[in-house]
Design a protein around this motif. Structure first.
Motif, mmCIF file in Angstrom:
data_model
loop_
_atom_site.group_PDB
_atom_site.id
_atom_site.type_symbol
_atom_site.label_atom_id
_atom_site.label_comp_id
_atom_site.label_asym_id
_atom_site.label_seq_id
_atom_site.Cartn_x
_atom_site.Cartn_y
_atom_site.Cartn_z
ATOM 1 N N ALA A 1 -8.913 7.766 -0.591
ATOM 2 C CA ALA A 1 -8.624 6.707 -1.511
ATOM 3 C C ALA A 1 -9.163 6.856 -2.833
ATOM 4 N N LEU A 2 -8.395 6.686 -4.011
ATOM 5 C CA LEU A 2 -9.071 6.768 -5.205
ATOM 6 C C LEU A 2 -9.216 5.251 -5.847
ATOM 7 N N SER A 3 -10.368 4.768 -6.169
ATOM 8 C CA SER A 3 -10.490 3.464 -6.421
ATOM 9 C C SER A 3 -11.364 3.333 -7.827
ATOM 10 N N THR A 4 -11.038 2.672 -8.586
ATOM 11 C CA THR A 4 -11.956 2.418 -9.734
ATOM 12 C C THR A 4 -12.440 1.118 -9.694
ATOM 13 N N GLN A 5 -12.107 0.039 -9.119
ATOM 14 C CA GLN A 5 -12.949 -1.140 -8.832
ATOM 15 C C GLN A 5 -13.114 -1.837 -7.398
ATOM 16 N N VAL B 1 -4.182 7.015 0.482
ATOM 17 C CA VAL B 1 -3.665 5.485 0.408
ATOM 18 C C VAL B 1 -3.977 5.150 -1.187
ATOM 19 N N GLY B 2 -3.122 4.292 -1.461
ATOM 20 C CA GLY B 2 -3.215 3.961 -2.862
ATOM 21 C C GLY B 2 -2.274 2.713 -3.200
ATOM 22 N N VAL C 1 1.002 -1.148 0.093
ATOM 23 C CA VAL C 1 0.114 -0.060 -0.190
ATOM 24 C C VAL C 1 0.719 1.207 -0.059
ATOM 25 N N THR C 2 0.462 2.345 -0.737
ATOM 26 C CA THR C 2 1.209 3.572 -0.479
ATOM 27 C C THR C 2 0.484 4.559 0.393
#
Ligand code: COA
Length: 452
Positions: A407-411, A371-372, A357-358
């Motif tokens: 948090a940026l999330s696509t799925q 977080v990414g 994780v970042t």
């Protein structure tokens, strides 16, 4: 408070005041959603609740019993340990008998033991009455085998006892039959003698013996006060160090609980909470919210997580490649990973990196962290690793002064919202530079936020 575990607050209550000082907050039906999240997680676990005598005498005690009934209804196994300090003092005053030790850590002379047995019977009885009102089955037990502390620094401690053994089988049988065991601060020697045992110690010992996931101290304290400030959460290593090097920093009233919290955590209990038992909804809020009504002291559940090193760059790149192909993760070249390697945390099993994780901070918005690149190898899914990484990131972000985590999330936004309690927000929350890369990526991820 429940820092690594989090959830929306059900009507936070001021922790410092007693029940009479404010009106009970109204629990909204939507709060149930937050609580329900914890049901599968806590189901079947054992919580040891340690009630100081003063809490049993407080007017909030009735509400506390309802809270205990709520825990039981969620299939959380509850064991009650109680103290008697308050009642012992009262009896001593009423009868004009001086007592040699209130909390069972000093000398217990014969007169004090006699009063302690009476106080204990009274407190246990009040608990029995209260649990009966809430339709809970319970039993006062003789599950604590005790031996005399003996002579310390040349002084006979007389009837003060230490815990020799906890009858695990007996307690487990009661728990399995939905009976709440009540454990008094009186232990029984093999020859039938009674010994006064400190209830903070007892709760830690019971927690260890039963493999409890939580020991919760309910006292007349707003939490663990260190250097005049109530800490909301702290790792056991920090508390151990303070106790060893600068114990005077800890408020004297909390010292025994602090020492026994460390003891419980060192012997396998994952979390210890100090909660104000006089606060309406204090117990429920502490367990089911991240609103910080008490203090959470936690064992190091994160020892498999470490900051990434340069030598990990290729491994991280290979680890996340499949997810990048599936567009689950943003593409990062090896050079980019290397440049930002300080932001990466990796999770190791047998020295193999199986997840990462970042955690990044924005210079122009220090209250925000992001977080990414959260990725767990599929073989290791559903073992709590993703959750641990995010919880760890929350702790690190908070330590560095952030109040919100993005948090940026696509799925996998479902993971962040359903499991980690993030909420959806808009991209306008992003700092300018980040908004630019967000737009340029063309991935259109959902923007999620969590209050730390
Ligand atoms: C999302 C991910 C990190 C979860 O890791 P994990 O270690 O399996 O997660 P945990 O074991 O801590 O949690 C498992 C829980 O999350 C739930 N979960 C996992 N992915 C989910 C999703 N996309 N939506 C909703 N819930 C999800 C599981 O159903 C399980 O729920 P349960 O505890 O009620 O059974 C992992 O699936 C992954 O690496 N996915 C691919 C990469 C990715 O999409 N990363 C996110 C980039 S922002």
């Amino acid at each position: 408070m429940s820092a690594p575990a989090s959830g929306p607050a059900a009507s936070p209550a001021p922790a410092h005041s007693s029940a009479s000082a404010y009106a009970p907050p109204i629990i909204k039906p939507t709060d149930l959603r937050g609580i329900l999240r914890y049901v599968p997680r806590f189901k079947g676990q054992i919580f040891v609740l340690s009630l100081d005598g003063v809490i049993v005498a407080d007017e909030n005690f009735g509400n506390l019993l309802v809270d205990i009934a709520v825990l039981r209804s969620l299939d959380i196994k509850v064991v009650l340990v109680h103290g008697i300090g308050h009642q012992l003092e009262e009896l001593s005053r009423q009868r004009g008998i001086s007592i040699s030790s209130i909390d069972g850590t000093g000398i217990t002379d014969a007169a004090t033991l006699d009063l302690a047995i009476r106080a204990s019977a009274r407190v246990s009885h009040l608990i029995l009455e209260g649990l009966t009102q809430n339709s809970l089955k319970c039993a006062i037990t003789n599950a604590v085998r005790s031996l005399p502390v003996g002579i310390l620094r040349g002084v006979d401690q007389q009837h003060t006892g230490r815990v020799d053994r906890i009858d695990k089988v007996f307690l487990s049988q009661l728990i399995e039959r939905d009976i709440v065991p009540i454990i008094q601060p009186i232990g029984y020697g093999p020859e039938g003698h009674s010994y006064r045992v400190n209830s903070d110690l007892l709760a830690a010992e019971v927690g260890e013996a039963l493999g409890a996931s939580k020991v919760i101290y309910l006292g007349a304290l707003a939490g663990l006060e260190i250097n005049g400030e109530i800490k909301r959460d702290l790792p056991v290593e920090r508390l151990r160090l303070i106790l060893k090097e600068t114990p005077a920093q800890i408020a004297p009233a909390a010292l025994s609980k602090a020492q026994n919290a460390v003891r419980a955590l060192e012997t396998g209990v994952a979390r210890v909470h100090l909660v104000d038992g006089r606060a309406f909804d204090g117990l429920i809020n502490e367990i089911f919210s991240n609103e910080g009504v008490g203090t959470l002291i936690y064992a190091n559940e994160y020892q498999q997580i470490r900051q990434a090193r340069r030598t990990d760059v290729r491994l991280i790149y290979n680890l996340t490649r499949a997810a990048v192909k599936r567009e689950e993760l943003l593409h990062r070249s090896q050079a980019t990973i290397e440049k930002h390697v300080d932001q990466f945390y990796v999770f190791e099993i047998d020295e193999n990196i199986i997840a990462c994780v970042t955690l990044a901070f924005y210079a122009d918005k220090p209250h925000l962290a992001e977080v990414g690149s959260l990725y767990v190898l599929p073989f290791y899914h559903n073992r709590g690793i993703g959750r641990k990484l995010i919880e760890y990131a929350c702790l690190r972000a908070k330590e560095k002064g952030a109040t919100h985590l993005l948090a940026l999330s696509t799925q996998s936004y479902g993971f962040f919202t359903s499991v980690m309690n993030f909420e959806e927000t808009g991209p306008e929350i992003l700092p300018e530079a980040r908004l630019k890369t967000y737009a340029e990526s063309g991935r259109n991820p959902r923007v999620l936020i969590k209050t730390l």
